[in-house]
Each structure stands twice: as C-alpha cells, then as structure tokens.
Enzyme design. Structure first.
Site, PDB file in Angstrom:
ATOM      1  N   ARG A   1       0.890  -1.168   0.000  1.00 42.76           N
ATOM      2  CA  ARG A   1       0.000   0.000   0.000  1.00 42.76           C
ATOM      3  C   ARG A   1       0.925   1.213   0.000  1.00 42.76           C
ATOM      4  NH1 ARG A   1      -5.054  -1.510   0.308  1.00 42.76           N
ATOM      5  NH2 ARG A   1      -5.708  -3.157   1.733  1.00 42.76           N
TER       6      ARG A   1
ATOM      7  N   ASP B   1     -12.939  -8.500  -2.294  1.00 42.26           N
ATOM      8  CA  ASP B   1     -14.142  -7.804  -1.831  1.00 42.26           C
ATOM      9  C   ASP B   1     -15.253  -7.838  -2.896  1.00 42.26           C
ATOM     10  OD1 ASP B   1     -12.503  -7.239   0.276  1.00 42.26           O
ATOM     11  OD2 ASP B   1     -12.059  -5.192  -0.373  1.00 42.26           O
TER      12      ASP B   1
ATOM     13  N   ARG C   1     -22.129 -25.840  19.966  1.00 42.78           N
ATOM     14  CA  ARG C   1     -21.824 -24.444  20.291  1.00 42.78           C
ATOM     15  C   ARG C   1     -22.360 -23.477  19.239  1.00 42.78           C
ATOM     16  NH1 ARG C   1     -15.517 -24.861  21.773  1.00 42.78           N
ATOM     17  NH2 ARG C   1     -15.709 -25.198  24.002  1.00 42.78           N
TER      18      ARG C   1
ATOM     19  N   GLY D   1     -14.032  -8.145   3.399  1.00 43.60           N
ATOM     20  CA  GLY D   1     -14.897  -7.616   2.336  1.00 43.60           C
ATOM     21  C   GLY D   1     -15.083  -6.107   2.391  1.00 43.60           C
ATOM     22  N   ARG D   2     -14.396  -5.458   3.336  1.00 46.31           N
ATOM     23  CA  ARG D   2     -14.592  -4.006   3.534  1.00 46.31           C
ATOM     24  C   ARG D   2     -16.068  -3.667   3.667  1.00 46.31           C
ATOM     25  NH1 ARG D   2      -9.867  -1.201   2.905  1.00 46.31           N
ATOM     26  NH2 ARG D   2      -8.412  -2.159   1.475  1.00 46.31           N
TER      27      ARG D   2
ATOM     28  N   GLU E   1     -17.069  -7.892   7.968  1.00 41.66           N
ATOM     29  CA  GLU E   1     -16.241  -6.957   8.747  1.00 41.66           C
ATOM     30  C   GLU E   1     -16.709  -5.502   8.610  1.00 41.66           C
ATOM     31  OE1 GLU E   1     -12.150  -6.789   7.386  1.00 41.66           O
ATOM     32  OE2 GLU E   1     -12.735  -6.164   5.374  1.00 41.66           O
TER      33      GLU E   1
ATOM     34  N   HIS F   1      -6.648 -12.742   6.892  1.00 39.34           N
ATOM     35  CA  HIS F   1      -5.965 -12.765   5.598  1.00 39.34           C
ATOM     36  C   HIS F   1      -5.882 -14.127   4.936  1.00 39.34           C
ATOM     37  CE1 HIS F   1      -4.830  -8.730   6.863  1.00 39.34           C
ATOM     38  NE2 HIS F   1      -4.610  -8.498   5.587  1.00 39.34           N
TER      39      HIS F   1
ATOM     40  N   GLN G   1      -8.171 -15.503   3.764  1.00 38.89           N
ATOM     41  CA  GLN G   1      -9.135 -15.389   2.660  1.00 38.89           C
ATOM     42  C   GLN G   1      -8.527 -14.803   1.388  1.00 38.89           C
ATOM     43  OE1 GLN G   1     -13.105 -13.905   4.727  1.00 38.89           O
ATOM     44  NE2 GLN G   1     -11.264 -13.309   5.823  1.00 38.89           N
ATOM     45  N   ARG G   2      -7.394 -14.111   1.538  1.00 40.49           N
ATOM     46  CA  ARG G   2      -6.817 -13.458   0.350  1.00 40.49           C
ATOM     47  C   ARG G   2      -5.787 -14.352  -0.343  1.00 40.49           C
ATOM     48  NH1 ARG G   2      -5.592  -7.547   1.861  1.00 40.49           N
ATOM     49  NH2 ARG G   2      -3.412  -7.832   1.340  1.00 40.49           N
TER      50      ARG G   2
HETATM   51  O1  F6P Z   1      -9.446  -5.168  -0.026  1.00 38.17           O
HETATM   52  C1  F6P Z   1      -9.030  -6.452   0.298  1.00 38.17           C
HETATM   53  C2  F6P Z   1      -8.912  -6.615   1.794  1.00 38.17           C
HETATM   54  O2  F6P Z   1      -8.452  -7.919   2.059  1.00 38.17           O
HETATM   55  C3  F6P Z   1     -10.197  -6.312   2.584  1.00 38.17           C
HETATM   56  O3  F6P Z   1     -11.137  -7.349   2.530  1.00 38.17           O
HETATM   57  C4  F6P Z   1      -9.622  -6.047   3.953  1.00 38.17           C
HETATM   58  O4  F6P Z   1     -10.481  -5.221   4.715  1.00 38.17           O
HETATM   59  C5  F6P Z   1      -8.348  -5.333   3.648  1.00 38.17           C
HETATM   60  O5  F6P Z   1      -7.966  -5.696   2.317  1.00 38.17           O
HETATM   61  C6  F6P Z   1      -7.203  -5.638   4.561  1.00 38.17           C
HETATM   62  O6  F6P Z   1      -6.168  -4.786   4.239  1.00 38.17           O
HETATM   63  P1  F6P Z   1      -4.656  -5.041   4.697  1.00 38.17           P
HETATM   64  O7  F6P Z   1      -4.146  -6.243   3.949  1.00 38.17           O
HETATM   65  O8  F6P Z   1      -3.940  -3.798   4.326  1.00 38.17           O
HETATM   66  O9  F6P Z   1      -4.705  -5.304   6.158  1.00 38.17           O
END
Ligand code: F6P
Length: 318
Positions: A71, A127, A162, A170-171, A222, A249, A251-252
């Site tokens: 970033r 997202d 439970r 997903g922002r 989230e 993370h 998920q990414r």
């Molecule tokens: O935009 C993708 C994403 O994974 C979002 O789902 C999440 O809120 C954000 O990036 C997390 O950002 P970072 O990797 O900078 O913590």
C-alpha cells in the site's frame, strides 16, 4: 512498432494467472513487458524488471503475486505521483496495466486523467466491490477458502453443540459474507447492505434451542460489525456459550480456483489487446463471456449489491 508495457499488481488469487496471460499475449505481439515490483511504491523507486515467457512459467497455480505488492502512502502525494511519472518516462513505458482493487485502479485512473498516461485496469479484489464489475479476480477463491475454513469450524460447532460467530473480510461489501453464509448453510449473516436486529437473532436462537437445536453459525461481514461484539451480545442475551473466529488474511491467499485462473487468463489477454488497440482509462470486465472495457471512473465507484433474495433463501433453508 515495438511497445514497452509496464504491469503492476495488488495481491489475491488469480493475479499470477493474469500476469502470465499479460506477458505471453504481449510478447506474442512483439511488445516488451516490464514488471513493476511492489506496486506504486516500486514505480516511484524505479523497481522494474523485464518479464518474458519463461519468467511467468509455473505461476498459474500460485496465490499472491510474484511481483510483490504494497500500500503506497507516497503515491497519494503530488510529489510521489510526479516521481512515478518521471520513472515511467525514464523507462520509456508507453502503456501500463494495473491489476488490483479500488485503490490500485484509482491510481490508474489518476495516471490516465491527470498525467495523460495510457492505462488499462484488471479488476482484482476479494471484496468484489468494484462498480459495474460482476466478478473480480480473487473473489471466487476467497469464497472457497473461507468456506473450507467454515466447514472445519462447523465440525466443532456440531460436536460441541456451540454457537460460532465467524467474521469475514470484504470491507464495506457483503459479497464474501453472503456467499459464504449461503454456501456454508449458516443460520444467519450480518451484512453492511442490510439492517440487523440482534434481539431477533437471539430470540431465534432461544426458540430453536428450546426445540433441541444446539449449534449455530452466524457470519459477520467486517464492514458491519465485529465478531467479538456480536458473540458477547449473544451470550449476554441467551446465556449460551459462544465462540468466535476471525478468518482474516487467509481469505486473500491460497491456490486460485479454476474460475479465477480462467478469468485471469481471459482478462490478462484482453487487457493487452485493449492497450494495443489504443483503449485508455478503462477496466477490462467480462459479461456473458464478452470482454467489455468499462471507464475506470465507473469502476472505482463502489457498487450497490442487493442481497435480500439470497438472504431470504438462507433463512428459509436454515
Ligand atoms: O481489499 C481487500 C482486503 O483484504 C479487505 O477485505 C480487507 O479489509 C483489507 O484488504 C485488509 O487490508 P490489509 O491487507 O492492508 O490489512
């Protein structure tokens, strides 16, 4: 005419497949390709390396990005942008392909409109929140990765009787949450696009509990609430033991699904063709198998998704 193209990426599954397609399509059309390392930061620092057919061998199945990403705070400043433009000129790049989500494509739009540079975008974000884009690269893998984790959580939820509250990424967009909840057979989902009533959720849990139902999974997006807050409230209101899982993370990352690899191949190929055909300030998308270039300005506006029908189905089946 030989062209020199630059390509930079964000990170998510399917991006390497797109990169492979960009490089192989471009080299097949006698264009040179330079990979920009670490996104806009790498562009500012002039971190570029030539990419040929061989450098993208064996990457179609890899998650993340072989180009690395970051970033960039510096690209948000005028000084950083001017330095990036100087680097583009120094390296004699005459076109740029940017693969990423809202932030990356906003930068691409800026390079095209403010600095007159030829840019094409490829939509890639878990997202799935880009305007006018049905399916972003990485979203299908993210749903499947989260679903795999959820299936494992369900084993414990069922065995130990439970309640689990699972938070997904997903922002501000509920796409990931809604798909995971429906595919995972969850009891409820809390989405940014819809109001929710914790009292109602708890009444349902208590009513179900009175009839012998003992395990629940509630998905939380989230962008709407935090799993811990929801879990604390459920325990307080129902007196039942509740656990949380924040998937984060994982998920990414992961091996891209076939859908993301094929989408990456198509979008990568189409982005190069669009660039060579003189398109500018556009994002490549697929609609019914047709490649459609959409103005970046429309793509970087968040899309408004409606989840009511899918939510109703989830409630009907839960
Ligand atoms: O935009 C993708 C994403 O994974 C979002 O789902 C999440 O809120 C954000 O990036 C997390 O950002 P970072 O990797 O900078 O913590």
């Amino acid at each position: 005419m030989t062209r020199r193209l630059g390509v930079m990426t964000r990170d998510c599954a399917g991006i390497n497949a797109a990169l492979r397609a960009v490089v192989r399509t471009a080299t097949g059309r006698q264009a040179e390709v330079y990979g920009i390392i670490r996104g806009y930061d790498g562009l500012i620092d002039g971190e570029l390396r030539p990419l040929d057919r061989r450098t993208v061998s064996g990457i179609i199945n890899l998650g993340g990005t072989i180009l690395k990403s970051a970033r960039s705070e510096r690209f948000l400043t005028e000084e950083g942008q001017l330095q990036a433009v100087r680097m583009i000129e120094n390296h004699k790049l005459d076109g740029l392909i940017v693969i990423g989500g809202n932030g990356s494509l906003t930068g691409a739009h800026l390079l095209a409109t403010k600095y007159g540079f030829q840019v094409i975008g490829i939509p890639a974000t878990i997202d799935n929140d880009l305007g006018q884009v049905d399916q972003c690269l990485g979203a299908d893998t993210a749903v499947n990765v989260a679903l795999d984790a959820l299936d494992k959580i369900r084993d414990t939820a069922t065995s130990l009787e439970r309640i689990f509250v699972v938070e997904v990424m997903g922002r501000e967009c509920g796409y990931l949450a809604m798909k995971v909840a429906l595919a995972g057979g969850c009891e409820d989902v809390i989405l940014p696009e819809q109001d929710f009533d914790l009292n109602e959720i708890c009444q349902e849990i208590q009513a179900g509990n009175a009839q012998g139902k003992v395990s629940w999974i509630v998905i939380v997006a989230e962008g709407k609430a935090r799993a811990q807050d929801v879990a604390t409230a459920i325990t307080l209101l129902t007196g039942l033991e509740t656990r949380i899982a924040v998937l984060g993370h994982i998920q990414r990352g992961g091996r891209p699904t076939a859908i993301d690899r094929i989408l990456g191949a198509k979008l990568g190929w189409a982005a190069v063709e669009a660039l060579l055909a003189g398109e500018n300030d556009k994002c490549i998308t697929l609609k019914n198998e047709e490649i459609i270039p959409i103005p970046l300005e429309m793509v970087i506006k968040p899309k408004k998704l409606v989840f009511e029908p899918e939510y109703r189905l989830l409630k009907l089946l839960s």
